[in-house]
Scaffold this active site. Structure first.
Site, PDB file in Angstrom:
ATOM      1  N   TRP A  61       0.826  -1.207   0.000  1.00 18.21           N
ATOM      2  CA  TRP A  61       0.000   0.000   0.000  1.00 18.21           C
ATOM      3  C   TRP A  61       0.859   1.255   0.000  1.00 18.21           C
ATOM      4  O   TRP A  61       0.610   2.208  -0.746  1.00 18.21           O
ATOM      5  CB  TRP A  61      -0.922  -0.033   1.227  1.00 18.21           C
ATOM      6  CG  TRP A  61      -1.937   1.068   1.281  1.00 18.21           C
ATOM      7  CD1 TRP A  61      -2.606   1.638   0.229  1.00 18.21           C
ATOM      8  CD2 TRP A  61      -2.408   1.722   2.458  1.00 18.21           C
ATOM      9  NE1 TRP A  61      -3.467   2.606   0.683  1.00 18.21           N
ATOM     10  CE2 TRP A  61      -3.374   2.676   2.044  1.00 18.21           C
ATOM     11  CE3 TRP A  61      -2.136   1.587   3.817  1.00 18.21           C
ATOM     12  CZ2 TRP A  61      -4.046   3.494   2.950  1.00 18.21           C
ATOM     13  CZ3 TRP A  61      -2.816   2.387   4.713  1.00 18.21           C
ATOM     14  CH2 TRP A  61      -3.757   3.326   4.277  1.00 18.21           C
ATOM     15  N   HIS A  82      13.125  -3.797   3.458  1.00 18.55           N
ATOM     16  CA  HIS A  82      12.808  -4.262   4.812  1.00 18.55           C
ATOM     17  C   HIS A  82      14.072  -4.232   5.683  1.00 18.55           C
ATOM     18  O   HIS A  82      14.039  -4.674   6.835  1.00 18.55           O
ATOM     19  CB  HIS A  82      12.291  -5.704   4.779  1.00 18.55           C
ATOM     20  CG  HIS A  82      10.959  -5.875   4.116  1.00 18.55           C
ATOM     21  ND1 HIS A  82       9.882  -5.054   4.374  1.00 18.55           N
ATOM     22  CD2 HIS A  82      10.519  -6.794   3.213  1.00 18.55           C
ATOM     23  CE1 HIS A  82       8.837  -5.458   3.661  1.00 18.55           C
ATOM     24  NE2 HIS A  82       9.199  -6.500   2.945  1.00 18.55           N
TER      25      HIS A  82
END
Length: 325
Positions: free
Chosen positions: A81, A135
């Site tokens: 998103w 990440h």
């Protein structure tokens, strides 16, 4: 080879690791994991072989520019998103008209915003600004990122929802070789920090502290707050990135169009995200589920939820930081 075996081999990718990575893994701490034989602890965080190699590669070869935008999150904490929103708001002058031709209608967000540890960051178009995601924990970011003035947006999610989202993500990938893996075992590994890019809490705390010390460099946002007030937070992100919405844009519905275009409800229904595949063969539909706040209640038992809550309390002891409940 079955579909599950193909996907699993790509996630493991240990047999094709470089000699340098293999030598490093030979003396790194290791722990059992639910979808790969071992996770390896490097610079305080845990990785399967392929992701460890990706981190090492990015540390050597990724060259950040001061104008770059880096989107950061723990796995399953709003990454897809956030990528869509950042791409749409930064590129809005080029693609807002007509909306029917927007790249997000025909490309999964992961194809438009590459991970810097996924070996494909070289494919990013030489646009201004460039947008990447990762990440990777703060302390393990490539030196070029740490030494540059590039902007970092970190999206944080409640650990119970992040854990459950990861659980369902792996199940949707049809990883039937998750031998001996039960929900209880996965929770235990998560709580002791032995999960992909874990410990989850250390990951968030590092970026949160950095956002307090260098607010012009790191913007920290809660996934849940964005879900509740997306227009408000997209405006804040745009301001942080130096591309604020004008009053005219807001009046003309540009902000609203971007929020609607990038909503999980809309993205999940697009053909590219229902039937598409990424270059690594992963099905794009695996990246979309409910995205609900508190959705963990449908999956975790009260006892397992309590285990994660206890780990969270211990990890945040002495810190003013609190997750969105």
């Amino acid at each position: 080879m079955t579909k599950s075996e193909t996907t699993l081999s790509k996630l493991r990718a240990g047999s094709n690791s470089t000699q340098e990575c293999k030598e490093l893994m030979s003396y790194l701490p290791k722990d059992r994991n639910f979808f790969t034989e071992h996770l390896y602890q490097y610079q305080g965080f845990w990785y399967p072989p392929n992701l460890l190699e990706g981190v090492l590669y990015s540390q050597k070869h990724f060259h950040a520019r001061d104008s770059d935008i880096i989107l950061v999150s723990s796995p399953k904490s709003g990454t897809t998103w956030l990528k869509a929103l950042a791409f749409a708001l930064v590129q809005r002058q080029e693609f807002q008209n007509p909306l029917e031709s927007h790249p997000l209608l025909h490309n999964n967000p992961h194809s438009l915003v590459p991970f810097i540890e996924a070996f494909n960051f070289h494919t990013q178009k030489d646009t201004f600004p460039r947008i990447f995601s990762t990440h990777i924990p703060l302390g393990s970011l490539p030196e070029s990122v740490q030494d540059s003035s590039c902007k970092i947006v970190y999206c944080c999610r409640n650990p119970k929802d992040a854990f459950v989202s990861l659980w369902h993500f792996m199940k949707r990938l049809v990883l039937k070789e998750m031998v001996g893996c039960t929900m209880e075992e996965m929770v235990r590994g998560f709580c002791r920090g032995s999960s992909v890019y874990g410990p989850f809490w250390d990951h968030a705390l590092e970026y949160w502290k950095e956002s307090l010390e260098n607010p012009e460099r790191v913007f920290f946002v809660m996934y849940e707050e964005m879900r509740e007030k997306p227009e408000e937070w997209v405006m804040k992100i745009a301001e942080f990135l130096g591309c604020s919405f004008t009053e005219r844009e807001v009046e003309d519905g540009v902000l609203e169009d971007i929020v609607n275009l990038c909503s999980l409800e809309n993205l999940s229904k697009l053909e590219v995200n229902e039937k598409g595949k990424l270059v690594n063969g992963m099905e794009t539909k695996a990246f979309f589920r409910k995205g609900e706040i508190g959705g963990w209640k449908d999956t975790l038992t009260p006892l397992l939820a309590e285990e994660i809550d206890k780990a969270t309390e211990e990890k945040l002891l002495g810190s003013a930081f609190r997750f969105f409940c």
